[in-house]
Motif scaffolding. Sequence first.
Motif, PDB file in Angstrom:
ATOM      1  N   ILE A 209     -31.045 -30.437  -6.136  1.00 59.25           N
ATOM      2  CA  ILE A 209     -30.641 -29.936  -7.448  1.00 59.25           C
ATOM      3  C   ILE A 209     -29.262 -29.289  -7.357  1.00 59.25           C
ATOM      4  O   ILE A 209     -28.410 -29.483  -8.229  1.00 59.25           O
ATOM      5  N   ALA A 210     -29.019 -28.536  -6.294  1.00 62.56           N
ATOM      6  CA  ALA A 210     -27.693 -27.941  -6.096  1.00 62.56           C
ATOM      7  C   ALA A 210     -26.633 -29.020  -5.904  1.00 62.56           C
ATOM      8  O   ALA A 210     -25.511 -28.889  -6.391  1.00 62.56           O
ATOM      9  N   LEU A 211     -26.976 -30.105  -5.224  1.00 63.98           N
ATOM     10  CA  LEU A 211     -26.054 -31.220  -5.040  1.00 63.98           C
ATOM     11  C   LEU A 211     -25.709 -31.862  -6.382  1.00 63.98           C
ATOM     12  O   LEU A 211     -24.540 -32.136  -6.670  1.00 63.98           O
ATOM     13  N   LEU A 212     -26.696 -32.085  -7.212  1.00 62.53           N
ATOM     14  CA  LEU A 212     -26.433 -32.640  -8.544  1.00 62.53           C
ATOM     15  C   LEU A 212     -25.557 -31.705  -9.369  1.00 62.53           C
ATOM     16  O   LEU A 212     -24.681 -32.149 -10.116  1.00 62.53           O
ATOM     17  N   PHE A 213     -25.786 -30.408  -9.241  1.00 65.13           N
ATOM     18  CA  PHE A 213     -24.950 -29.435  -9.945  1.00 65.13           C
ATOM     19  C   PHE A 213     -23.504 -29.510  -9.460  1.00 65.13           C
ATOM     20  O   PHE A 213     -22.570 -29.473 -10.264  1.00 65.13           O
ATOM     21  N   GLN A 214     -23.298 -29.623  -8.157  1.00 69.68           N
ATOM     22  CA  GLN A 214     -21.948 -29.731  -7.604  1.00 69.68           C
ATOM     23  C   GLN A 214     -21.249 -30.993  -8.091  1.00 69.68           C
ATOM     24  O   GLN A 214     -20.071 -30.960  -8.453  1.00 69.68           O
ATOM     25  N   LEU A 215     -21.973 -32.107  -8.111  1.00 68.00           N
ATOM     26  CA  LEU A 215     -21.384 -33.350  -8.585  1.00 68.00           C
ATOM     27  C   LEU A 215     -21.051 -33.272 -10.071  1.00 68.00           C
ATOM     28  O   LEU A 215     -20.038 -33.809 -10.520  1.00 68.00           O
ATOM     29  N   THR A 216     -21.876 -32.572 -10.840  1.00 67.06           N
ATOM     30  CA  THR A 216     -21.595 -32.378 -12.257  1.00 67.06           C
ATOM     31  C   THR A 216     -20.349 -31.528 -12.451  1.00 67.06           C
ATOM     32  O   THR A 216     -19.515 -31.818 -13.324  1.00 67.06           O
ATOM     33  N   ILE A 217     -20.182 -30.498 -11.644  1.00 60.61           N
ATOM     34  CA  ILE A 217     -18.999 -29.640 -11.734  1.00 60.61           C
ATOM     35  C   ILE A 217     -17.740 -30.444 -11.391  1.00 60.61           C
ATOM     36  O   ILE A 217     -16.721 -30.354 -12.081  1.00 60.61           O
ATOM     37  N   ILE A 218     -17.792 -31.254 -10.336  1.00 59.24           N
ATOM     38  CA  ILE A 218     -16.634 -32.059  -9.947  1.00 59.24           C
ATOM     39  C   ILE A 218     -16.295 -33.065 -11.041  1.00 59.24           C
ATOM     40  O   ILE A 218     -15.136 -33.227 -11.426  1.00 59.24           O
ATOM     41  N   GLY A 219     -17.302 -33.735 -11.579  1.00 54.32           N
ATOM     42  CA  GLY A 219     -17.069 -34.693 -12.652  1.00 54.32           C
ATOM     43  C   GLY A 219     -16.544 -34.036 -13.912  1.00 54.32           C
ATOM     44  O   GLY A 219     -15.656 -34.567 -14.581  1.00 54.32           O
ATOM     45  N   GLY A 220     -17.071 -32.859 -14.244  1.00 58.06           N
ATOM     46  CA  GLY A 220     -16.592 -32.143 -15.417  1.00 58.06           C
ATOM     47  C   GLY A 220     -15.168 -31.667 -15.259  1.00 58.06           C
ATOM     48  O   GLY A 220     -14.366 -31.739 -16.196  1.00 58.06           O
ATOM     49  N   PHE A 221     -14.830 -31.207 -14.068  1.00 59.98           N
ATOM     50  CA  PHE A 221     -13.464 -30.754 -13.819  1.00 59.98           C
ATOM     51  C   PHE A 221     -12.495 -31.926 -13.871  1.00 59.98           C
ATOM     52  O   PHE A 221     -11.400 -31.815 -14.427  1.00 59.98           O
ATOM     53  N   TYR A 222     -12.899 -33.079 -13.332  1.00 58.09           N
ATOM     54  CA  TYR A 222     -12.039 -34.260 -13.412  1.00 58.09           C
ATOM     55  C   TYR A 222     -11.891 -34.715 -14.867  1.00 58.09           C
ATOM     56  O   TYR A 222     -10.795 -35.097 -15.288  1.00 58.09           O
ATOM     57  N   GLY A 223     -12.965 -34.682 -15.620  1.00 58.26           N
ATOM     58  CA  GLY A 223     -12.874 -35.045 -17.034  1.00 58.26           C
ATOM     59  C   GLY A 223     -11.951 -34.127 -17.802  1.00 58.26           C
ATOM     60  O   GLY A 223     -11.174 -34.573 -18.654  1.00 58.26           O
ATOM     61  N   TYR A 224     -12.029 -32.837 -17.500  1.00 61.42           N
ATOM     62  CA  TYR A 224     -11.132 -31.882 -18.149  1.00 61.42           C
ATOM     63  C   TYR A 224      -9.684 -32.161 -17.779  1.00 61.42           C
ATOM     64  O   TYR A 224      -8.807 -32.176 -18.655  1.00 61.42           O
ATOM     65  N   LEU A 225      -9.407 -32.374 -16.486  1.00 62.71           N
ATOM     66  CA  LEU A 225      -8.037 -32.667 -16.060  1.00 62.71           C
ATOM     67  C   LEU A 225      -7.528 -33.972 -16.657  1.00 62.71           C
ATOM     68  O   LEU A 225      -6.370 -34.076 -17.043  1.00 62.71           O
ATOM     69  N   ARG A 226      -8.399 -34.953 -16.733  1.00 60.49           N
ATOM     70  CA  ARG A 226      -7.991 -36.233 -17.303  1.00 60.49           C
ATOM     71  C   ARG A 226      -7.678 -36.103 -18.789  1.00 60.49           C
ATOM     72  O   ARG A 226      -6.787 -36.777 -19.292  1.00 60.49           O
ATOM     73  N   TYR A 227      -8.394 -35.232 -19.478  1.00 60.07           N
ATOM     74  CA  TYR A 227      -8.155 -35.034 -20.899  1.00 60.07           C
ATOM     75  C   TYR A 227      -6.905 -34.184 -21.143  1.00 60.07           C
ATOM     76  O   TYR A 227      -6.084 -34.514 -21.987  1.00 60.07           O
TER      77      TYR A 227
END
Length: 109
Positions: free
Chosen positions: A11-29
């Motif tokens: 569950i912590a791994l999924l949370f970390q991957l979500t944070i990385i994906g969200g941060f990349y989405g924010y930077l891309r936007y």
Amino acid sequence: MVPGFVQLGLIALLFQLTIIGGFYGYLRYRHPVGDPSARWRVLKILAGGTCLLAIGQTAALGAVGSLRVTPLLSFEQALLVQDAGLVVTLVGYLVVFAGFVIHSRASVS
């Protein structure tokens, strides 16, 4: 059935991957990369880094977790696999960091 700490770790791994994906989405936007080849390179680097850290953490959790379910490995072998998983995870985080650095340098201001 896996032990509870393995489930919590996943569950912590999924949370970390979500944070990385969200941060990349924010930077891309907010800071888009103009060159399509640079955007593709950043995406490949980030995807590779996230795969490395996911594989490393899963291997480290599974090695020690398997001792409680089915002892496929000895205790020393499980610790060796856990240490190798930690190294792979750290390399994955370094690759993800490098991907974010490359994205920030290639972004259009």
